[in-house]
Design a protein around this motif. Structure first.
Motif, PDB file in Angstrom:
ATOM      1  N   GLU A 118       5.698  -1.656   7.851  1.00  0.00           N
ATOM      2  CA  GLU A 118       6.977  -0.372   8.623  1.00  0.00           C
ATOM      3  C   GLU A 118       7.332   0.392   7.536  1.00  0.00           C
ATOM      4  N   ILE A 119       6.227   0.535   6.032  1.00  0.00           N
ATOM      5  CA  ILE A 119       6.145   2.031   5.324  1.00  0.00           C
ATOM      6  C   ILE A 119       5.263   3.043   5.913  1.00  0.00           C
ATOM      7  N   ARG A 120       4.057   1.917   7.437  1.00  0.00           N
ATOM      8  CA  ARG A 120       2.807   2.981   7.774  1.00  0.00           C
ATOM      9  C   ARG A 120       4.094   3.826   9.089  1.00  0.00           C
ATOM     10  N   LYS A 121       4.459   3.169   9.872  1.00  0.00           N
ATOM     11  CA  LYS A 121       5.521   3.693  10.770  1.00  0.00           C
ATOM     12  C   LYS A 121       6.085   4.614  10.734  1.00  0.00           C
ATOM     13  N   THR A 122       7.463   4.516   9.813  1.00  0.00           N
ATOM     14  CA  THR A 122       7.819   5.324   8.716  1.00  0.00           C
ATOM     15  C   THR A 122       7.775   6.713   8.446  1.00  0.00           C
ATOM     16  N   VAL A 123       6.208   6.966   7.909  1.00  0.00           N
ATOM     17  CA  VAL A 123       5.241   7.871   7.320  1.00  0.00           C
ATOM     18  C   VAL A 123       5.409   8.930   8.660  1.00  0.00           C
ATOM     19  N   GLU A 124       4.404   8.165   8.787  1.00  0.00           N
ATOM     20  CA  GLU A 124       3.710   8.625   9.991  1.00  0.00           C
ATOM     21  C   GLU A 124       4.767   9.170  11.652  1.00  0.00           C
ATOM     22  N   SER A 125       5.660   8.527  11.369  1.00  0.00           N
ATOM     23  CA  SER A 125       6.909   9.294  12.305  1.00  0.00           C
ATOM     24  C   SER A 125       6.929  10.826  11.417  1.00  0.00           C
ATOM     25  N   PHE A 126       6.925  10.365  10.924  1.00  0.00           N
ATOM     26  CA  PHE A 126       7.057  12.287   9.848  1.00  0.00           C
ATOM     27  C   PHE A 126       6.166  13.162  10.171  1.00  0.00           C
ATOM     28  N   GLY A 127       4.523  12.671  10.480  1.00  0.00           N
ATOM     29  CA  GLY A 127       3.689  13.063  11.022  1.00  0.00           C
ATOM     30  C   GLY A 127       2.584  13.435   9.685  1.00  0.00           C
ATOM     31  N   PHE A 128       2.558  12.143   9.389  1.00  0.00           N
ATOM     32  CA  PHE A 128       1.984  12.025   7.434  1.00  0.00           C
ATOM     33  C   PHE A 128       0.286  11.090   8.034  1.00  0.00           C
ATOM     34  N   ILE A 129      -0.872  11.705   7.714  1.00  0.00           N
ATOM     35  CA  ILE A 129      -2.062  11.106   8.340  1.00  0.00           C
ATOM     36  C   ILE A 129      -2.075   9.781   7.051  1.00  0.00           C
ATOM     37  N   GLU A 130      -3.095   9.142   7.613  1.00  0.00           N
ATOM     38  CA  GLU A 130      -3.757   8.105   6.039  1.00  0.00           C
ATOM     39  C   GLU A 130      -5.117   8.951   6.210  1.00  0.00           C
ATOM     40  N   VAL A 131      -5.284   8.135   5.132  1.00  0.00           N
ATOM     41  CA  VAL A 131      -6.118   8.793   4.709  1.00  0.00           C
ATOM     42  C   VAL A 131      -7.077   7.935   3.601  1.00  0.00           C
ATOM     43  N   GLU A 132      -8.289   7.742   2.875  1.00  0.00           N
ATOM     44  CA  GLU A 132      -9.108   7.218   2.150  1.00  0.00           C
ATOM     45  C   GLU A 132      -9.626   7.918   0.977  1.00  0.00           C
ATOM     46  N   THR A 133      -9.639   7.530  -0.431  1.00  0.00           N
ATOM     47  CA  THR A 133     -10.082   8.481  -1.516  1.00  0.00           C
ATOM     48  C   THR A 133     -10.115   7.420  -1.880  1.00  0.00           C
ATOM     49  N   LEU A 166      -5.175  18.369   0.262  1.00  0.00           N
ATOM     50  CA  LEU A 166      -4.045  19.288   0.503  1.00  0.00           C
ATOM     51  C   LEU A 166      -4.728  20.606   0.697  1.00  0.00           C
ATOM     52  N   VAL A 167      -5.345  21.299  -0.267  1.00  0.00           N
ATOM     53  CA  VAL A 167      -6.683  21.734  -0.847  1.00  0.00           C
ATOM     54  C   VAL A 167      -7.650  22.560   0.407  1.00  0.00           C
ATOM     55  N   GLY A 168      -7.538  21.369   0.808  1.00  0.00           N
ATOM     56  CA  GLY A 168      -8.682  21.256   2.039  1.00  0.00           C
ATOM     57  C   GLY A 168      -8.082  21.860   3.514  1.00  0.00           C
ATOM     58  N   GLU A 226      -1.597   7.265   1.222  1.00  0.00           N
ATOM     59  CA  GLU A 226      -2.877   6.473   0.934  1.00  0.00           C
ATOM     60  C   GLU A 226      -2.215   5.375   1.355  1.00  0.00           C
ATOM     61  N   ILE A 227      -2.102   4.432   1.450  1.00  0.00           N
ATOM     62  CA  ILE A 227      -1.982   2.623   0.554  1.00  0.00           C
ATOM     63  C   ILE A 227      -2.871   2.184  -0.215  1.00  0.00           C
ATOM     64  N   GLY A 228      -2.989   2.256  -0.911  1.00  0.00           N
ATOM     65  CA  GLY A 228      -4.305   1.647  -1.451  1.00  0.00           C
ATOM     66  C   GLY A 228      -4.527   1.017  -3.307  1.00  0.00           C
ATOM     67  N   ARG A 229      -4.921  -0.025  -3.387  1.00  0.00           N
ATOM     68  CA  ARG A 229      -5.013  -0.690  -4.675  1.00  0.00           C
ATOM     69  C   ARG A 229      -5.293   0.556  -5.928  1.00  0.00           C
ATOM     70  N   ILE A 230      -4.515  -0.009  -7.201  1.00  0.00           N
ATOM     71  CA  ILE A 230      -4.722   0.929  -8.365  1.00  0.00           C
ATOM     72  C   ILE A 230      -5.090   0.002  -9.284  1.00  0.00           C
ATOM     73  N   ILE A 273       1.255   3.078  -2.137  1.00  0.00           N
ATOM     74  CA  ILE A 273       1.648   4.027  -1.338  1.00  0.00           C
ATOM     75  C   ILE A 273       2.237   5.531  -2.328  1.00  0.00           C
ATOM     76  N   GLU A 274       1.111   6.700  -1.970  1.00  0.00           N
ATOM     77  CA  GLU A 274       1.233   8.290  -2.900  1.00  0.00           C
ATOM     78  C   GLU A 274       1.160   8.851  -1.172  1.00  0.00           C
ATOM     79  N   MET A 275       1.916  10.130  -1.095  1.00  0.00           N
ATOM     80  CA  MET A 275       2.074  10.663  -0.475  1.00  0.00           C
ATOM     81  C   MET A 275       1.764  12.083  -0.677  1.00  0.00           C
ATOM     82  N   TYR A 276       1.858  12.777  -0.096  1.00  0.00           N
ATOM     83  CA  TYR A 276       1.892  14.684  -0.503  1.00  0.00           C
ATOM     84  C   TYR A 276       2.426  15.722   1.221  1.00  0.00           C
ATOM     85  N   GLU A 277       2.805  16.580   0.910  1.00  0.00           N
ATOM     86  CA  GLU A 277       3.429  16.515   1.604  1.00  0.00           C
ATOM     87  C   GLU A 277       3.661  18.264   1.472  1.00  0.00           C
TER      88      GLU A 277
END
Length: 582
Positions: free
Chosen positions: A242-257, A297-299, A306-310, A327-331
């Motif tokens: 549901e988190i993925r569906k929610t943020v992607e419905s607002f145009g966010f792109i999932e990335v991996e770091t 964002l700089v790029g 990103e949803i990931g392990r810390i 989940i960390e997200m930046y706009e």
């Protein structure tokens, strides 16, 4: 269905535990409708003799059961039957059958020629007497009874079922559908096969699952014996989806770091350190995903998450685990006000996905998630709880400490008084008072706004209030759930703050090392003895220019705790890190 039970482990010899004849099998469980093991359906009382005699399966009993079941594996193979199958063609799940045939009347049977079904799952209960046997089969969706009649099974299959099938075995069965006279929907079995022979007995109901530590260590057994435990992890998967569906419905792109990083940045925490043989250097398991997401964002990316392990090499408690999920997200081109709205959107959508409503119970407290949530500054919340107006104390740290101890001294224990005395600035003091006095009282969802600049090295200075930042944290049930900023984009200001953070940490580190001397074991235990390095590449990225932006991090484990009414973070992590057993 009651929890899986291994009946009456008494002090009698093992022959009373297991009989290997084909007429009776004493290792068995209750069915999904009754705990009886006799045709009359009389269940023993929970407080009666059977319960008093029931004990945890000892190591010797377990080894004896395993030895007997290994012999059954040999016997199956001697009959040309493979006890570890390659697959099974299923037509339905247990829950699908319960739904499709819910209107079937008591005593009625579907048409075998038209309604043949095939099902597979684990046997979690059984009753066998005479020419009838009833087994409860559980799959991923639920349970259904297998109705086994000697005349209906070909050859010696019925005898094999009684002598070779144990609780815990995974079987496949074919047949039609029948509802018994007592109303239990059943697969009326024509044939079956053992797909996986279980070698170890499942725990008994009353004692086998009381060892909480063992439940965490052997979560797979915990999930077999307690279906509600597995349900927590199904809900967790639903939350993440549901988190993925929610943020992607607002145009966010999932990335991996990267998980392995040259510098542990984005938070103040002790990292795990590893060594890369080919590169010949130490690397750190990430303590946050923040700095690499900002590089995105700089790029040129404008909405990333990103949803990931810390990983943080710190303490373990009911709220903390060394590895956890965020989940960390930046706009780009937004501020912390927009992230408050996004946080509300994520949490409420997850609550609706799991519960279908926005009012829920957490550990006996009713939590209301209807929007909008309370928004209040840290200064006002501290004043409301303590009567102290930190805005009027200026930057005189000593005066601020005296006022704080005068107002709160009687309510503080030694540990809290010491932490107040150790504060290095008025901003640190304000935050310390907030954490001690206010935070535990924030039961309903509350956004705490405008944190001191001293404790927010990555947040933008507040546009109206000197010494504060545009930062919020979300608290529910007295614990932090999310943290967000209007992001700092001034590269020189960012460098200065991070350098000051490193300097302060290194002073504490030197003091800690001096205090413990050369004792390496004590150094490893000390919270301040780890080294902090500056992420120069992140600062270089900022000098190329990062757009105005907001960012938010939300703890998925704590959100799942809230939505599943789980008291400990280890209840929502399938395989939590535990101490080595002695």
């Amino acid at each position: 269905m009651d929890a899986v039970r291994l009946w009456s482990l008494s002090s009698q010899p093992l022959k009373h535990l297991i009989r290997t004849t084909t007429t009776r099998l004493v290792i068995r469980c209750c069915s999904s409708t009754t705990t009886a093991t006799n045709p009359g359906g009389r269940a023993p009382k929970a407080g009666g003799r059977n319960r008093r005699l029931s004990t945890s399966t000892s190591t010797s009993d377990r080894d004896a059961v395993r030895a007997i079941r290994l012999k059954k594996v040999e016997e199956l193979r001697s009959k040309g039957l493979e006890p570890y199958g390659y697959g099974w063609e299923r037509t339905h799940s247990a829950n699908q059958l319960q739904d499709i045939y819910r209107h079937l009347g008591n005593g009625e049977e579907s048409k075998p020629d038209k309604d043949g079904v095939s099902i597979a799952g684990r046997i979690v209960a059984r009753r066998a007497f005479g020419k009838l046997a009833f087994l409860t089969l559980r799959d991923d969706s639920g349970t259904i009874q297998l109705y086994c009649e000697k005349e209906r099974l070909a050859g010696d299959q019925f005898d094999q079922l009684k002598s070779l099938v144990d609780i815990g075995d995974i079987v496949g069965a074919n047949g039609s559908i029948k509802r018994t006279e007592k109303g239990e929907l059943s697969v009326y079995v024509n044939s079956f096969a053992i797909l996986t022979k279980s070698l170890l007995p499942l725990p008994d109901k009353y004692h086998g699952l009381t060892d909480v530590d063992k439940r965490y260590r052997q979560r797979y057994v915990d999930m077999i014996a307690n279906p509600e435990v597995a349900d927590v992890f199904r809900k967790r998967a639903k939350v993440v989806s549901e988190i993925r569906k929610t943020v992607e419905s607002f145009g966010f792109i999932e990335v991996e770091t990267p998980v392995l990083q040259g510098a542990a940045g984005g938070a103040e925490a002790r990292p795990f350190v590893t060594y890369h043989n080919s590169l010949g250097r130490d690397l750190y398991l990430r303590i946050a995903t923040e700095l690499h997401l900002k590089r995105m964002l700089v790029g040129g990316f404008e909405k990333v998450y990103e949803i990931g392990r810390i990983f943080r090499n710190e303490g373990i408690s009911t709220r903390h685990n060394p590895e956890f999920t965020t989940i960390e997200m930046y706009e780009a081109y937004s501020d912390y006000e927009s992230m408050m709205n996004m946080t509300e959107e994520i949490v409420t959508r997850c609550a609706l996905a799991v519960h279908g409503k926005l009012t829920l119970d957490y550990q006996g407290v009713e939590i209301h998630l209807e929007r909008p949530w309370r928004r209040e500054t840290m200064h006002n919340l501290v004043k409301e709880a303590t009567g102290i107006t930190f805005n009027e104390l200026g930057n005189d740290l000593q005066v601020a400490k005296e006022v704080t101890l005068k107002n709160l001294g009687a309510d503080l224990d030694y540990k809290h008084k010491s932490s107040i005395e150790a504060c290095s600035s008025v901003g640190h003091l304000l935050n310390e008072v907030f954490e001690i006095i206010v935070e535990p009282k924030l039961v309903q969802p509350t956004f705490v706004l405008d944190y001191p600049i001293e404790i927010s090295p990555l947040a933008k200075p507040h546009r109206r209030h000197v010494g504060l930042t545009e930062r919020f944290e979300l608290f529910v049930c007295g614990r932090e759930l999310a943290n967000a900023f209007s992001e700092l984009t001034d590269p020189m200001d960012q460098r200065g703050r991070l350098e000051e953070q490193v300097r302060q940490h290194n002073e504490k580190r030197a003091a800690a090392i001096s205090e413990i001397g050369g004792a390496e074991d004590k150094r490893e235990e000390n919270d301040e003895s780890y080294e902090v390095t500056l992420d120069d590449d992140f600062l270089t990225a900022l000098e190329y220019g990062m757009p105005p932006a907001s960012g938010m991090g939300l703890g998925i484990d704590r959100l799942v705790m809230l939505l599943t009414n789980s008291a400990s973070i280890r209840d929502v992590i399938a395989f939590p890190v535990l101490k080595i057993q002695q």
